[in-house]
Design an enzyme around this catalytic site. Sequence first.
Site, PDB file in Angstrom:
ATOM      1  N   CYS B 180       0.820  -1.214   0.000  1.00 12.98           N
ATOM      2  CA  CYS B 180       0.000   0.000   0.000  1.00 12.98           C
ATOM      3  C   CYS B 180       0.853   1.263   0.000  1.00 12.98           C
ATOM      4  O   CYS B 180       0.417   2.307  -0.485  1.00 12.98           O
ATOM      5  CB  CYS B 180      -0.947   0.005   1.201  1.00 12.98           C
ATOM      6  SG  CYS B 180      -2.260  -1.206   1.054  1.00 12.98           S
ATOM      7  N   CYS B 340      13.585   2.719  -7.300  1.00 14.16           N
ATOM      8  CA  CYS B 340      12.135   2.701  -7.101  1.00 14.16           C
ATOM      9  C   CYS B 340      11.852   3.631  -5.924  1.00 14.16           C
ATOM     10  O   CYS B 340      12.600   4.581  -5.708  1.00 14.16           O
ATOM     11  CB  CYS B 340      11.612   1.280  -6.864  1.00 14.16           C
ATOM     12  SG  CYS B 340      12.256   0.513  -5.372  1.00 14.16           S
TER      13      CYS B 340
END
Lengths: 67, 382
Positions: B180, B340
């Site tokens: 999430c 990332c």
Amino acid sequence: MIQVRLNGKDREIESDLTVMDLLESLELNPHMVVVELNREILSRDVIGDVRVEEGDQLEVVHFVGGG
Amino acid sequence: MVRYARHLVLPEVGVVGQERLKAARVLVVGAGGLGSPVALYLAAAGVGTLGLVDFDEVDATNLQRQILHGTSDVGRPKLDSARDRLSDINPHVELVLHAVRLTSDNALEIIENYDMVVDGTDNFPTRYLVNDACVLLGKPNIYGSVFRWEGQVSVFAVHGGPCYRCLFREPPAPGLVPDCAEGGVLGVLPGVVGSLQALETIKLILGKGESLAGRLLIFDALDLSWREMALSRNPECPICGDEPTQTGLIDYEDFCGLPSGDAPGAAETAMAPDEISEIDPSELAERLATADPPFLLDVREPYEWEIANLAQGGAVLIPLGEVQDRLDEIPTDREVVVYCRSGQRSATAVRTLLASGLPRVHNLRGGVLAWADDIDPSLTKY
């Protein structure tokens, strides 16, 4: 074309597809989902071999891990 | 008993049911998005003993959905704010606070003290751990999970019913399924799913109604639609099958293909394994300023790119799931640095690139978050 039930909805799909082909046509990565075919969970190493047949019931479930 | 008046008039609860709730011992794993509504409702309902497992501190990014914790709690242990909130809602509940990370070493010892477990964890290794421990101890596992706009709920490991591993036999490919923090989650969603987990828990305690055992409920919050999938116990399940091949707990990070000892779920702090080359933000900044800068590859999702990116350094976006198919877009004659959000997904991409034959590939340690900390504070952290 054949009729299947996918995620609870009637769908018409091309005939002679493997489950892997079907996932690809839905743009789903087989490593991110689980497929249940006629109430049986398919293991990842057979989805390229199993063919989707007329009247099959398929459920595709995403890995959802958040909490 | 006055506080339970609306329960007492329900034929399915009544005094007997309320006493059952009082006698029940429920463990909630995770005091986050799911654990918040679960614990709040179970405490309010009068569950006698409520155990909470969490080792984390409240972070500002939690407040959008983790309604156990408030703004003034940021920086405090989640169990402290949970205790304050829950004891105010119902001081008659005995709270047992387990300020540990649930592991294969402590899970059986902790869970055996409870009647059932509510899974509100945020990562796959702990979900498999909770499941296996529940199966081994014969305790129901009230499962819920959320991601973006989708939620799942079920009840696993009740007698004769399927377990989490009957459905998710093989873990997802490591690094491929964003959590999430990376993918986002609508704040209300864990409220919906966690409330259902609390509901199923109460029904199990009361022994009333139809439980979700053998059914997976899938909620699509965008369409506002529910889908139900029938589940069967897999007789060949390695943990709950007729002849289980696994009779104890295992190393679940390893099972999920993650480096052992990694912080599950805590992508921000996860360390990439030693075998891949890493580069610090400061070193990368220096290298980008040279005449021969490395090729900078961003493997996040496009919406993450919109929030913050290193386009100024020449970064190119290829989401992790597409890297394998778009190798031809990555130059073979230059050094490559992959990044990332936190350094976890990029570590997976580095391994993919190395396996494809690229000789010089490095992982940006700590990802965009570290870059924002060390180099460019104007970058939005998320």
